[in-house]
Design a protein around this motif. Structure first.
Motif, PDB file in Angstrom:
ATOM      1  N   VAL A 189       4.267  -0.649  -7.646  1.00 29.32           N
ATOM      2  CA  VAL A 189       4.340  -1.958  -8.296  1.00 29.32           C
ATOM      3  C   VAL A 189       4.954  -1.816  -9.693  1.00 29.32           C
ATOM      4  O   VAL A 189       5.772  -2.636 -10.123  1.00 29.32           O
ATOM      5  CB  VAL A 189       2.940  -2.614  -8.377  1.00 29.32           C
ATOM      6  N   VAL A 190       4.568  -0.734 -10.384  1.00 32.94           N
ATOM      7  CA  VAL A 190       5.126  -0.492 -11.717  1.00 32.94           C
ATOM      8  C   VAL A 190       6.648  -0.343 -11.641  1.00 32.94           C
ATOM      9  O   VAL A 190       7.381  -0.877 -12.481  1.00 32.94           O
ATOM     10  CB  VAL A 190       4.485   0.763 -12.361  1.00 32.94           C
TER      11      VAL A 190
ATOM     12  N   GLY B 183       0.775  -1.235   0.000  1.00 31.68           N
ATOM     13  CA  GLY B 183       0.000   0.000   0.000  1.00 31.68           C
ATOM     14  C   GLY B 183       0.806   1.284   0.000  1.00 31.68           C
ATOM     15  O   GLY B 183       0.252   2.357   0.174  1.00 31.68           O
ATOM     16  N   ARG B 184       2.134   1.180  -0.191  1.00 35.80           N
ATOM     17  CA  ARG B 184       2.935   2.402  -0.179  1.00 35.80           C
ATOM     18  C   ARG B 184       2.966   3.060  -1.555  1.00 35.80           C
ATOM     19  O   ARG B 184       3.157   2.383  -2.561  1.00 35.80           O
ATOM     20  CB  ARG B 184       4.390   2.084   0.209  1.00 35.80           C
ATOM     21  N   ALA B 185       2.827   4.356  -1.564  1.00 36.37           N
ATOM     22  CA  ALA B 185       3.058   5.120  -2.786  1.00 36.37           C
ATOM     23  C   ALA B 185       4.567   5.223  -2.994  1.00 36.37           C
ATOM     24  O   ALA B 185       5.345   5.016  -2.058  1.00 36.37           O
ATOM     25  CB  ALA B 185       2.434   6.501  -2.658  1.00 36.37           C
TER      26      ALA B 185
ATOM     27  N   VAL C  76       8.025  -3.775 -11.434  1.00 41.61           N
ATOM     28  CA  VAL C  76       7.951  -4.477 -12.720  1.00 41.61           C
ATOM     29  C   VAL C  76       9.080  -3.999 -13.643  1.00 41.61           C
ATOM     30  O   VAL C  76       9.752  -4.795 -14.298  1.00 41.61           O
ATOM     31  CB  VAL C  76       6.572  -4.249 -13.384  1.00 41.61           C
TER      32      VAL C  76
ATOM     33  N   LEU D 208       3.074  10.651 -12.109  1.00 39.66           N
ATOM     34  CA  LEU D 208       1.797  11.131 -12.631  1.00 39.66           C
ATOM     35  C   LEU D 208       0.650  10.774 -11.698  1.00 39.66           C
ATOM     36  O   LEU D 208      -0.339  11.480 -11.618  1.00 39.66           O
ATOM     37  CB  LEU D 208       1.528  10.526 -14.016  1.00 39.66           C
ATOM     38  N   GLU D 209       0.773   9.642 -11.029  1.00 39.21           N
ATOM     39  CA  GLU D 209      -0.261   9.275 -10.071  1.00 39.21           C
ATOM     40  C   GLU D 209       0.402   8.515  -8.939  1.00 39.21           C
ATOM     41  O   GLU D 209       0.775   7.353  -9.101  1.00 39.21           O
ATOM     42  CB  GLU D 209      -1.338   8.389 -10.717  1.00 39.21           C
ATOM     43  N   ARG D 210       0.552   9.162  -7.813  1.00 36.19           N
ATOM     44  CA  ARG D 210       1.279   8.522  -6.718  1.00 36.19           C
ATOM     45  C   ARG D 210       0.348   7.591  -5.952  1.00 36.19           C
ATOM     46  O   ARG D 210      -0.271   7.983  -4.972  1.00 36.19           O
ATOM     47  CB  ARG D 210       1.877   9.586  -5.801  1.00 36.19           C
ATOM     48  N   SER D 211       0.243   6.361  -6.435  1.00 35.62           N
ATOM     49  CA  SER D 211      -0.559   5.382  -5.719  1.00 35.62           C
ATOM     50  C   SER D 211       0.285   4.129  -5.528  1.00 35.62           C
ATOM     51  O   SER D 211       1.381   4.020  -6.043  1.00 35.62           O
ATOM     52  CB  SER D 211      -1.833   5.053  -6.501  1.00 35.62           C
ATOM     53  N   ARG D 212      -0.269   3.177  -4.785  1.00 38.36           N
ATOM     54  CA  ARG D 212       0.453   1.923  -4.529  1.00 38.36           C
ATOM     55  C   ARG D 212       0.832   1.235  -5.838  1.00 38.36           C
ATOM     56  O   ARG D 212       1.883   0.607  -5.942  1.00 38.36           O
ATOM     57  CB  ARG D 212      -0.416   1.006  -3.687  1.00 38.36           C
ATOM     58  N   TRP D 213      -0.036   1.348  -6.838  1.00 40.89           N
ATOM     59  CA  TRP D 213       0.214   0.620  -8.079  1.00 40.89           C
ATOM     60  C   TRP D 213       1.394   1.191  -8.844  1.00 40.89           C
ATOM     61  O   TRP D 213       2.052   0.495  -9.606  1.00 40.89           O
ATOM     62  CB  TRP D 213      -1.038   0.579  -8.947  1.00 40.89           C
TER      63      TRP D 213
ATOM     64  N   LEU E  68      13.826   2.185 -19.225  1.00 40.49           N
ATOM     65  CA  LEU E  68      12.780   1.709 -18.317  1.00 40.49           C
ATOM     66  C   LEU E  68      12.694   2.433 -16.968  1.00 40.49           C
ATOM     67  O   LEU E  68      11.620   2.902 -16.604  1.00 40.49           O
ATOM     68  CB  LEU E  68      12.919   0.193 -18.102  1.00 40.49           C
TER      69      LEU E  68
ATOM     70  N   ALA F  69      12.081  -6.216 -15.184  1.00 40.75           N
ATOM     71  CA  ALA F  69      12.291  -6.272 -16.636  1.00 40.75           C
ATOM     72  C   ALA F  69      13.748  -5.945 -16.961  1.00 40.75           C
ATOM     73  O   ALA F  69      14.369  -6.583 -17.821  1.00 40.75           O
ATOM     74  CB  ALA F  69      11.342  -5.310 -17.344  1.00 40.75           C
TER      75      ALA F  69
ATOM     76  N   TRP G  85       6.110   7.692 -14.851  1.00 39.91           N
ATOM     77  CA  TRP G  85       4.759   7.117 -14.812  1.00 39.91           C
ATOM     78  C   TRP G  85       4.226   7.123 -13.384  1.00 39.91           C
ATOM     79  O   TRP G  85       3.043   7.332 -13.141  1.00 39.91           O
ATOM     80  CB  TRP G  85       4.823   5.713 -15.387  1.00 39.91           C
TER      81      TRP G  85
END
Lengths: 157, 122
Positions: B97-98, B27-29, B101, B89-94, B79, B105, B86
């Motif tokens: 995750v990006v 859940g961390r940004a 990833v 642009l939106e500081r969320s938990r996801w 990358l 990669a 990326w």
């Protein structure tokens, strides 16, 4: 928790490109980059060896790039482009994947889709399914009202 | 290509990837730790680029296709900055995750680069 920001409804764009969808787009971007890179090498270094497979690679790479862009862009037009490109990818990976298993001699050189994307950890097989699921849940808001309820639920996912 | 350096780089990229994915799912940004980890991955890639350019002058030649090697290297270099951008642009938990990833990669690409330099026959 940290999704407070993303849950704030801003625009159509905010709804579609939020939360876990951003991971989906990122993976699409990486796959697009990988397909583009490989295709670039194949065409520059050894196009004559397998023109069909390498042309297919280039086409697939272009479609992955287009799909990535379409997922990010707002609006109904891009939404349709996203559907079209993702369905194309899914069809491609199924058809080429099956052909490469049944008639391996047709595809002596690895392409993105041969063996259902084995060279890419089967990501090309899984990703279009996730993409279609995502698109189905995140229709762009209709002019009148008929926005599906899926949009709000998935932001919290 | 210096083999031990490449293995260190690979370990750093895998560790950065796992840390970011775990923090993201928790859940961390994105924060200084996760962005710093990606920045470190990027710095090591730049070092790898310098090493790759210099190595042939010291008799350390790639056995495989240089074109393929540099395509991977340039792709990998794109990358981490892309993922950090990326994420901003939106500081969320996801977004965290990006970042993970992207780091994983990079790890895959570095491993592939090692194969091209040491195993692949052109």
């Amino acid at each position: 928790m940290t999704d407070v920001q993303s849950a704030r409804p801003e625009t159509e764009r905010g709804r579609r490109m939020s939360g876990i969808g951003r991971v989906l787009v990122a993976v699409y971007g990486v796959l697009a980059l990988a397909a583009l890179g490989r295709s670039f090498v194949q065409i520059v270094a050894k196009f004559d060896e397998a023109p069909l497979a390498y042309t297919l690679s280039a086409l697939a790479a272009t479609v992955y790039v287009l799909a990535t862009v379409a997922l990010v862009r707002p609006g109904r037009g891009w939404y349709r482009v996203a559907w079209a490109t993702i369905v194309f990818e899914f069809t491609g990976v199924i058809v080429v994947g099956t052909l490469s298993v049944v008639y391996p001699e047709l595809f002596p050189h690895d392409a993105v889709w041969s063996w259902f994307g084995r060279g890419y950890l089967f990501i090309p097989l899984v990703l279009p399914v996730l993409g279609m699921w995502w698109l189905a849940k995140h229709r762009p808001a209709a002019p009148a009202s008929a926005a599906p309820q899926g949009a709000s639920g998935a932001d919290a996912a | 290509m210096i083999e031990w350096f490449t293995w260190v780089q690979l370990a750093v990229a895998v560790a950065a990837g796992l840390v970011c994915i775990v923090l993201g799912l928790a859940g961390r940004a994105p924060n200084d730790v996760t962005n710093g980890a990606l920045a470190l991955v990027e710095v090591l890639l730049v070092v790898q680029l310098v090493v790759a350019i210099a190595a042939p002058a010291f008799g350390n030649e790639a056995t495989g296709s240089l074109l393929e090697f540099y395509t991977y290297l340039v792709g990998a270099l794109l990358l981490p900055p892309g993922a950090i951008f990326w994420g901003l642009l939106e500081r969320s938990r996801w977004s965290t995750v990006v970042l993970g990833v992207a780091a994983l990669a990079v790890a895959v690409m570095v491993y592939r680069m090692l194969q091209i330099w040491t195993v692949q026959q052109a």
